[in-house]
Design a protein around this motif. Structure first.
Motif, PDB file in Angstrom:
ATOM      1  N   GLY A  95       3.239  -5.047 -10.533  1.00 29.23           N
ATOM      2  CA  GLY A  95       2.955  -3.618 -10.458  1.00 29.23           C
ATOM      3  C   GLY A  95       3.331  -3.118  -9.067  1.00 29.23           C
ATOM      4  N   GLY A  96       2.772  -1.992  -8.671  1.00 32.11           N
ATOM      5  CA  GLY A  96       3.064  -1.458  -7.346  1.00 32.11           C
ATOM      6  C   GLY A  96       4.405  -0.724  -7.313  1.00 32.11           C
ATOM      7  N   LYS A  97       4.766  -0.273  -6.118  1.00 36.51           N
ATOM      8  CA  LYS A  97       5.944   0.600  -5.979  1.00 36.51           C
ATOM      9  C   LYS A  97       7.237  -0.155  -5.652  1.00 36.51           C
ATOM     10  CE  LYS A  97       3.067   4.463  -4.324  1.00 36.51           C
ATOM     11  NZ  LYS A  97       1.883   3.558  -4.316  1.00 36.51           N
ATOM     12  N   THR A  98       7.130  -1.242  -4.884  1.00 34.33           N
ATOM     13  CA  THR A  98       8.351  -1.897  -4.372  1.00 34.33           C
ATOM     14  C   THR A  98       9.365  -2.227  -5.455  1.00 34.33           C
ATOM     15  OG1 THR A  98       7.070  -2.801  -2.536  1.00 34.33           O
ATOM     16  CG2 THR A  98       9.206  -3.856  -3.004  1.00 34.33           C
ATOM     17  N   ASP A 132      -0.318  -8.108 -13.597  1.00 36.47           N
ATOM     18  CA  ASP A 132      -1.720  -7.722 -13.477  1.00 36.47           C
ATOM     19  C   ASP A 132      -1.852  -6.278 -13.942  1.00 36.47           C
ATOM     20  OD1 ASP A 132      -0.263  -6.873 -11.160  1.00 36.47           O
ATOM     21  OD2 ASP A 132      -2.152  -6.390 -10.196  1.00 36.47           O
ATOM     22  N   ARG A 142      -4.543  -2.684 -14.117  1.00 33.96           N
ATOM     23  CA  ARG A 142      -5.791  -1.999 -13.772  1.00 33.96           C
ATOM     24  C   ARG A 142      -6.500  -1.668 -15.082  1.00 33.96           C
ATOM     25  NH1 ARG A 142      -2.346   0.827 -10.120  1.00 33.96           N
ATOM     26  NH2 ARG A 142      -1.556  -0.668  -8.606  1.00 33.96           N
ATOM     27  N   ASN A 146      -0.278  -0.139 -14.917  1.00 32.26           N
ATOM     28  CA  ASN A 146       1.032  -0.765 -14.679  1.00 32.26           C
ATOM     29  C   ASN A 146       1.884  -0.793 -15.943  1.00 32.26           C
ATOM     30  OD1 ASN A 146       0.746  -1.320 -11.936  1.00 32.26           O
ATOM     31  ND2 ASN A 146      -0.293  -3.264 -12.298  1.00 32.26           N
ATOM     32  N   GLY A 180       4.464  -9.061  -6.378  1.00 29.88           N
ATOM     33  CA  GLY A 180       4.471  -8.272  -5.150  1.00 29.88           C
ATOM     34  C   GLY A 180       3.412  -8.874  -4.230  1.00 29.88           C
ATOM     35  N   VAL A 181       3.354  -8.382  -3.020  1.00 27.37           N
ATOM     36  CA  VAL A 181       2.329  -8.842  -2.064  1.00 27.37           C
ATOM     37  C   VAL A 181       1.770  -7.622  -1.343  1.00 27.37           C
ATOM     38  CG1 VAL A 181       1.908 -10.244   0.022  1.00 27.37           C
ATOM     39  CG2 VAL A 181       3.473 -11.071  -1.735  1.00 27.37           C
ATOM     40  N   HIS A 213      -2.830 -10.043  -0.800  1.00 26.31           N
ATOM     41  CA  HIS A 213      -3.100 -10.201  -2.250  1.00 26.31           C
ATOM     42  C   HIS A 213      -1.786 -10.270  -3.002  1.00 26.31           C
ATOM     43  CE1 HIS A 213      -2.685  -5.691  -2.781  1.00 26.31           C
ATOM     44  NE2 HIS A 213      -2.211  -6.097  -3.951  1.00 26.31           N
ATOM     45  N   ALA A 267      -0.438 -10.197  -7.344  1.00 26.91           N
ATOM     46  CA  ALA A 267      -0.951  -9.756  -8.645  1.00 26.91           C
ATOM     47  C   ALA A 267      -2.250  -9.003  -8.328  1.00 26.91           C
ATOM     48  CB  ALA A 267      -1.134 -10.941  -9.586  1.00 26.91           C
ATOM     49  N   ARG A 297      -9.741  -4.907 -12.407  1.00 30.64           N
ATOM     50  CA  ARG A 297      -8.407  -5.316 -12.857  1.00 30.64           C
ATOM     51  C   ARG A 297      -8.462  -6.582 -13.704  1.00 30.64           C
ATOM     52  NH1 ARG A 297      -4.513  -4.367  -8.395  1.00 30.64           N
ATOM     53  NH2 ARG A 297      -4.897  -2.343  -7.477  1.00 30.64           N
ATOM     54  N   LYS A 332       4.614  -7.288   6.002  1.00 31.33           N
ATOM     55  CA  LYS A 332       4.381  -8.158   4.837  1.00 31.33           C
ATOM     56  C   LYS A 332       5.149  -9.468   4.990  1.00 31.33           C
ATOM     57  CE  LYS A 332       3.143  -4.712   1.411  1.00 31.33           C
ATOM     58  NZ  LYS A 332       3.434  -4.195   0.048  1.00 31.33           N
TER      59      LYS A 332
END
Ligand code: 6PG
Length: 234
Positions: free
Chosen positions: A43-46, A70, A72, A82, A132-133, A138, A140, A176, A199
């Protein structure tokens, strides 16, 4: 010791091209070898630009199952979901984008059990797990802190568990469901997509510390069974 390969790019566009190309290669290889591909995407933006590029690839998408690594615990369609973000990109292609949390609930442990049951029906190991990280290490939805033992060290047959990060992450302050370390490190291909110097330092420190790292990414990678590709843009 896990074998790590760093792939470096000057910007997000180059990172997106490379990650999309590698995921496409893994999918094609899985379909050639086993007739289908099951991949877990971060998930996330990257990684979103990479997903946009991947969706344009000429692939037999009907043979591809995509799960979020992962999720939410929010209703489908919620901007924090996600699988909703992934579904917007892939549904037109015919790929099966599979929610791992069938419906929102306040009982995150029950959500983790239902995600685990859903995932048992997939063919394991995953053909790909893209991670991602976060800045706190963290990955996932395994966050730093003592409460994620089940996600990190739970029974080997557990693929997913529900977690309640403490403190709740500001970008998505909800409970999550996450792949467990076991579900991640057994993937046939394990990739990380991450950007920025901060990161990179987190990951370098985490890898050095390994299983004893306070960073979940270090504890996850410490026993990865196959080489890990880290795609990093400055
Ligand atoms: C999530 C993600 C999470 C993400 C990292 C990095 O659902 O929040 O799976 O683990 O990969 O937080 O997110 P960015 O790529 O947006 O920095």
């Amino acid at each position: 010791m896990t074998e790590i390969e760093w792939w470096e790019y000057d910007d997000a566009a180059e990172l997106a091209d490379a990650v999309a190309g590698d995921i496409q290669f893994v999918i094609e290889s899985a379909i050639d070898a086993r007739g289908s591909a099951v991949i877990a995407l971060a998930g996330g933006k990257t990684p979103l630009p990479a997903y946009e590029k991947l969706a344009k690839a000429k692939l037999d998408w009907k043979r591809v199952t995509i799960i979020p690594g992962d999720e939410r615990i929010v209703p489908l369609g919620d901007p924090l979901s996600n699988v909703t973000a992934l579904g917007k990109i892939f549904i037109p292609k015919g790929a099966r984008v599979m929610p791992i949390v069938p419906k929102a609930t306040d009982d995150y442990k029950a959500a983790g059990r239902s995600a685990d049951a859903l995932m048992q029906d997939l063919h394991w190991p995953l053909d790909l797990c893209l991670l991602g990280v976060g800045g706190d290490g963290h990955t996932a939805s395994i966050f730093p802190g003592p409460d994620y033992d089940e996600a990190l060290n739970g029974p080997k047959e557990r693929r997913a568990v529900g977690v309640m990060p403490d403190p709740l992450p500001p970008e998505a302050p909800v409970a999550r469901v996450t792949l467990t370390r076991q579900g991640i490190v057994t993937a046939r291909a394990l990739m990380i997509a991450v950007s920025g110097a901060a990161k990179r330092k987190v990951i370098e420190d985490a890898i050095k510390e390994g299983a004893g790292s306070p960073y979940p990414i270090g504890r996850v990678l410490s026993d990865a069974e196959l080489p890990v590709d880290i795609h990093w843009a400055a």
